[in-house]
Design a protein around this motif. Structure first.
Motif, PDB file in Angstrom:
ATOM      1  N   GLU A 248      32.831  32.967  38.518  1.00 20.16           N
ATOM      2  CA  GLU A 248      32.268  34.280  38.802  1.00 20.16           C
ATOM      3  C   GLU A 248      33.308  35.137  39.490  1.00 20.16           C
ATOM      4  O   GLU A 248      34.075  34.646  40.316  1.00 20.16           O
ATOM      5  CB  GLU A 248      31.050  34.151  39.707  1.00 20.16           C
ATOM      6  CG  GLU A 248      29.880  33.447  39.061  1.00 20.16           C
ATOM      7  CD  GLU A 248      28.677  33.398  39.979  1.00 20.16           C
ATOM      8  OE1 GLU A 248      28.497  34.336  40.781  1.00 20.16           O
ATOM      9  OE2 GLU A 248      27.922  32.429  39.893  1.00 20.16           O
ATOM     10  N   GLU A 249      33.318  36.411  39.163  1.00 19.71           N
ATOM     11  CA  GLU A 249      34.219  37.354  39.809  1.00 19.71           C
ATOM     12  C   GLU A 249      33.687  37.643  41.205  1.00 19.71           C
ATOM     13  O   GLU A 249      32.526  38.009  41.370  1.00 19.71           O
ATOM     14  CB  GLU A 249      34.229  38.654  38.994  1.00 19.71           C
ATOM     15  CG  GLU A 249      35.591  39.179  38.745  1.00 19.71           C
ATOM     16  CD  GLU A 249      35.586  40.442  37.907  1.00 19.71           C
ATOM     17  OE1 GLU A 249      34.888  41.422  38.259  1.00 19.71           O
ATOM     18  OE2 GLU A 249      36.292  40.429  36.900  1.00 19.71           O
ATOM     19  N   PRO A 250      34.520  37.492  42.246  1.00 13.79           N
ATOM     20  CA  PRO A 250      34.036  37.793  43.596  1.00 13.79           C
ATOM     21  C   PRO A 250      33.906  39.292  43.812  1.00 13.79           C
ATOM     22  O   PRO A 250      34.576  40.094  43.151  1.00 13.79           O
ATOM     23  CB  PRO A 250      35.123  37.205  44.500  1.00 13.79           C
ATOM     24  CG  PRO A 250      36.337  37.115  43.657  1.00 13.79           C
ATOM     25  CD  PRO A 250      35.872  36.956  42.234  1.00 13.79           C
ATOM     26  N   ASP A 251      33.039  39.681  44.738  1.00 18.74           N
ATOM     27  CA  ASP A 251      32.923  41.085  45.123  1.00 18.74           C
ATOM     28  C   ASP A 251      34.209  41.516  45.806  1.00 18.74           C
ATOM     29  O   ASP A 251      34.877  40.719  46.448  1.00 18.74           O
ATOM     30  CB  ASP A 251      31.749  41.280  46.094  1.00 18.74           C
ATOM     31  CG  ASP A 251      30.409  41.044  45.426  1.00 18.74           C
ATOM     32  OD1 ASP A 251      30.338  41.172  44.192  1.00 18.74           O
ATOM     33  OD2 ASP A 251      29.439  40.745  46.146  1.00 18.74           O
ATOM     34  N   GLY A 252      34.534  42.778  45.681  1.00 20.04           N
ATOM     35  CA  GLY A 252      35.671  43.321  46.406  1.00 20.04           C
ATOM     36  C   GLY A 252      36.990  43.305  45.658  1.00 20.04           C
ATOM     37  O   GLY A 252      38.014  43.673  46.224  1.00 20.04           O
ATOM     38  N   LEU A 253      37.009  42.865  44.406  1.00 17.48           N
ATOM     39  CA  LEU A 253      38.259  42.883  43.658  1.00 17.48           C
ATOM     40  C   LEU A 253      38.681  44.323  43.392  1.00 17.48           C
ATOM     41  O   LEU A 253      37.846  45.185  43.161  1.00 17.48           O
ATOM     42  CB  LEU A 253      38.095  42.160  42.316  1.00 17.48           C
ATOM     43  CG  LEU A 253      37.838  40.662  42.359  1.00 17.48           C
ATOM     44  CD1 LEU A 253      37.701  40.117  40.945  1.00 17.48           C
ATOM     45  CD2 LEU A 253      38.945  39.933  43.094  1.00 17.48           C
TER      46      LEU A 253
END
Length: 170
Positions: A35-40
């Motif tokens: 999953e792509e983390p928040d804040g990228l």
């Protein structure tokens, strides 16, 4: 009876097709869900942030370093993936023993000071500190944390990454 044999044959053919065409890991384990983390942020945004630091902070920071007899101060610190993984496991283990649940990590800026040896004397450093909340007793009468906000967990911080004073890589 003939219809039943066609149904069974259909199930067998479906199972064979499913076996050969559905993706699976080579070693038999399921592939992890990534999953792509928040804040990228985009790379060009990171470069812009770094350029802004160079424009607005570098003169002040480097002038302070020059007062200490150095041309430039550190701009970054890095740790290997292995060091980060080990620290996450270590801090979760230690925090659990102290009765904390880790919810995140903070990166703090620091300065080594006069007694750090010639290579690090008065240079900027960064260190990582776990953040979390005190665990509550699962059998308690009050099922929530009365302490409120998260705090730094009393686990030894991670320092001594490799640092440098070059700008953002192009």
């Amino acid at each position: 009876m003939k219809k039943l044999s066609y149904i069974i044959l259909g199930f067998l053919i479906g199972a064979v097709i499913t076996y050969y065409f559905c993706p699976r890991a080579i070693d038999g384990t399921e592939p992890p869900i990534v999953e792509e983390p928040d804040g990228l942020i985009e790379m060009d945004k990171a470069e812009k942030l770094n350029n802004n630091w160079t424009e607005y902070r570098e003169p002040a920071v480097d002038s302070a370093a020059q007062q200490q007899g150095r041309k430039k101060d550190n701009r970054w610190t890095e740790w290997s993936v292995d060091e980060i993984k080990k620290y996450v496991i270590y801090s979760e283990y230690k925090a659990n023993k102290l009765g904390y649940d880790i919810t995140g990590f903070r990166v703090y800026l620091g300065v080594y000071g006069d007694n750090a040896g010639q290579n690090k004397k008065n240079l900027t450093t960064m260190f990582i500190v776990p953040r979390g909340k005190k665990s509550h007793d699962k059998a308690g009468m009050i099922p929530f944390n009365l302490r409120g906000n998260e705090e730094d967990v009393p686990v030894r911080p991670l320092n001594r990454g490799n640092g440098g004073n070059g700008g953002y890589p192009n």
